[in-house]
Design an enzyme around this catalytic site. Structure first.
Site, PDB file in Angstrom:
ATOM      1  N   ASN A  10       0.883  -1.168   0.000  1.00 47.34           N
ATOM      2  CA  ASN A  10       0.000   0.000   0.000  1.00 47.34           C
ATOM      3  C   ASN A  10       0.920   1.217   0.000  1.00 47.34           C
ATOM      4  O   ASN A  10       1.353   1.682   1.052  1.00 47.34           O
ATOM      5  CB  ASN A  10      -0.898  -0.028   1.232  1.00 47.34           C
ATOM      6  CG  ASN A  10      -1.932   1.087   1.248  1.00 47.34           C
ATOM      7  OD1 ASN A  10      -1.823   2.053   0.500  1.00 47.34           O
ATOM      8  ND2 ASN A  10      -2.913   0.980   2.121  1.00 47.34           N
ATOM      9  N   ARG A  94      -2.867  -1.801  -3.437  1.00 49.01           N
ATOM     10  CA  ARG A  94      -3.963  -0.840  -3.357  1.00 49.01           C
ATOM     11  C   ARG A  94      -3.713   0.246  -4.396  1.00 49.01           C
ATOM     12  O   ARG A  94      -2.644   0.849  -4.444  1.00 49.01           O
ATOM     13  CB  ARG A  94      -4.019  -0.201  -1.969  1.00 49.01           C
ATOM     14  CG  ARG A  94      -5.096   0.872  -1.852  1.00 49.01           C
ATOM     15  CD  ARG A  94      -4.839   1.768  -0.674  1.00 49.01           C
ATOM     16  NE  ARG A  94      -5.786   2.887  -0.617  1.00 49.01           N
ATOM     17  CZ  ARG A  94      -5.520   4.058  -0.061  1.00 49.01           C
ATOM     18  NH1 ARG A  94      -4.336   4.282   0.485  1.00 49.01           N
ATOM     19  NH2 ARG A  94      -6.419   5.012  -0.052  1.00 49.01           N
ATOM     20  N   ARG A 242      -6.295  18.418   2.854  1.00 55.02           N
ATOM     21  CA  ARG A 242      -7.217  18.649   1.738  1.00 55.02           C
ATOM     22  C   ARG A 242      -8.506  19.277   2.254  1.00 55.02           C
ATOM     23  O   ARG A 242      -8.972  18.942   3.341  1.00 55.02           O
ATOM     24  CB  ARG A 242      -7.519  17.319   1.032  1.00 55.02           C
ATOM     25  CG  ARG A 242      -6.390  16.805   0.179  1.00 55.02           C
ATOM     26  CD  ARG A 242      -6.652  15.388  -0.303  1.00 55.02           C
ATOM     27  NE  ARG A 242      -6.111  14.382   0.606  1.00 55.02           N
ATOM     28  CZ  ARG A 242      -6.386  13.091   0.562  1.00 55.02           C
ATOM     29  NH1 ARG A 242      -7.238  12.628  -0.341  1.00 55.02           N
ATOM     30  NH2 ARG A 242      -5.840  12.248   1.420  1.00 55.02           N
ATOM     31  N   GLU A 378      -7.279  -2.611   5.059  1.00 58.80           N
ATOM     32  CA  GLU A 378      -7.296  -2.586   3.595  1.00 58.80           C
ATOM     33  C   GLU A 378      -6.383  -3.659   3.007  1.00 58.80           C
ATOM     34  O   GLU A 378      -6.697  -4.262   1.970  1.00 58.80           O
ATOM     35  CB  GLU A 378      -6.854  -1.204   3.105  1.00 58.80           C
ATOM     36  CG  GLU A 378      -7.823  -0.094   3.461  1.00 58.80           C
ATOM     37  CD  GLU A 378      -7.209   1.280   3.359  1.00 58.80           C
ATOM     38  OE1 GLU A 378      -7.848   2.180   2.788  1.00 58.80           O
ATOM     39  OE2 GLU A 378      -6.077   1.461   3.858  1.00 58.80           O
TER      40      GLU A 378
END
Length: 394
Positions: A10, A94, A242, A378
């Site tokens: 990842n 990922r 962000r 994940e």
């Protein structure tokens, strides 16, 4: 076939997380996990844990060996090879953006890699780093199966209304639409709900993936029906750096004031969000530890916008049966969970303060809608997809 070793990578802009799984009869057992953090900084570090979270490695690395992603991958690859005792049978990755075509995992070949590279403008902060180890491994071991697993794929079930922007049809046809992200995390949570929260698994659930990147997903019977993220990973909830929800006119204003695309991109991906609001840090831990009014403003804004999104997602679901917190902030920041829940009291959400402080699996007070903390994984979700692609049962 059985007894295979599945390596999961990842890769991000400043870190690479990894897990190695042994598979036998379709079951996965993690052999070790870890991360190389601080890529491109003066203080890179490699941390790893064996099965049972037993410390395996914790040491500083030479910054010259991790100056960029390619160098870091080489350094990490050497460590993994030394501790594996042999090459993996397959590698899973990922990948943030799969566009409109990749609605499930894909076995990587030259055509797939080219198509994923074409999606870089849709996820400039993530996609290049996700693809770098694929290229590196493919150059060294073209025969080694590599499987790309997409954060957008779980949201392929979004209904037509949820996919749309109110823009000309020709732009929608070009692929300007809402995709949704953090899908591997949401897919993992969906797979765990029947065991960990059976009372809400088949109902209307909002899952909050709150970390440095943050989003929320509305699930009905474990399937995505709405998400706060849209065309890119900039939309929705405020994040570490962000902005989340932003009037498109702000971008036009910045352009009209003479700022170029690269500068605007840097502002929106690296200078905004909690860092921009606080002027201190995009890390929730730093903000919780600070007495500065701007730190409190950033946390209040985060809770305010998250609560708004929960209400909007509940509207998309036609009601709400439960709430799930996951990811770094969602799993570990009790004060932030409390701030969000307080703003959602009108929805019937109340936390048990002691359970929340202890990060218990169930943190709701008596009479409240169910509220759960479910750690995400994940990498395990990617490993399951790799097994599916190789023909083994998950």
């Amino acid at each position: 076939m059985s007894g295979r070793a599945i390596l999961v990578l990842n890769a991000g802009s400043s870190s690479i997380k990894f897990q190695l799984y042994d598979e036998a009869g379709g079951a996965l057992t993690r052999r070790f996990k870890g991360r190389l953090e601080g890529i491109g900084t003066a203080r890179p570090r490699l941390l790893a844990w064996a099965a049972g979270d037993v410390a395996l490695e914790d040491r500083a690395l030479d910054p010259a060996r991790t100056a960029d992603g390619e160098a870091a991958q080489a350094a990490l690859g050497g460590w993994i090879a030394d501790h594996m005792g042999g090459p993996p049978d397959a590698v899973g990755h990922r990948v943030v953006h799969g566009g409109g075509r990749f609605t499930g995992p894909a076995l990587v070949d030259d055509t797939v890699l080219a198509e994923l590279t074409a999606l870089v403008p849709l996820a400039p902060l993530h996609q290049p780093h996700n693809l770098a180890p694929i290229r590196s491994i493919r150059a060294r071991r073209p025969d080694l199966p590599q499987v790309a697993c997409f954060d957008t794929a779980f949201h392929a079930t979004l209904p037509e209304l949820a996919r749309r922007f109110a823009i000309p049809e020709r732009l929608h046809a070009e692929g300007v639409r809402r995709y949704g992200f953090h899908g591997l995390s949401y897919e993992y949570i969906s797979s765990r709900l029947p065991e960990l929260a059976p009372e809400i698994a088949g109902g209307r659930v909002v899952v909050l993936h709150l970390g440095s990147g943050a989003s929320a997903c509305a699930m009905r019977a474990g399937r995505s029906v709405e998400s706060t993220m849209g065309f890119t990973a900039l939309d929705g909830l405020p994040m570490g750096t962000r902005p989340g929800l932003l009037d498109a006119g702000v971008v036009l204003y910045l352009a009209q004031q003479g700022r170029g695309a690269a500068e605007i991109e840097h502002i929106l991906y690296h200078e905004s969000g909690l860092r921009g609001l606080s002027g201190l840090s995009g890390d929730v831990r730093d903000l919780l530890a600070s007495d500065a009014p701007a730190a409190r403003l950033a946390l209040d804004y985060f809770a305010y916008r998250t609560a708004q999104s929960i209400a909007a997602l509940a509207s998309a679901l036609g009601g709400l049966d439960g709430l799930v917190f996951t990811a770094g902030v969602g799993e570990n920041a009790a004060p932030v969970r409390a701030m969000i829940a307080e703003r959602c009291a009108w929805l019937g959400i109340r936390l048990d303060p002691a359970a929340n402080a202890a990060h218990a699996p169930r943190i709701h007070a008596p009479g409240s809608l169910p509220v759960h903390i479910i750690p995400t994984n994940e990498e395990r979700m990617v490993a399951r997809h790799v097994l599916d692609m190789l023909g083994a049962a998950p």
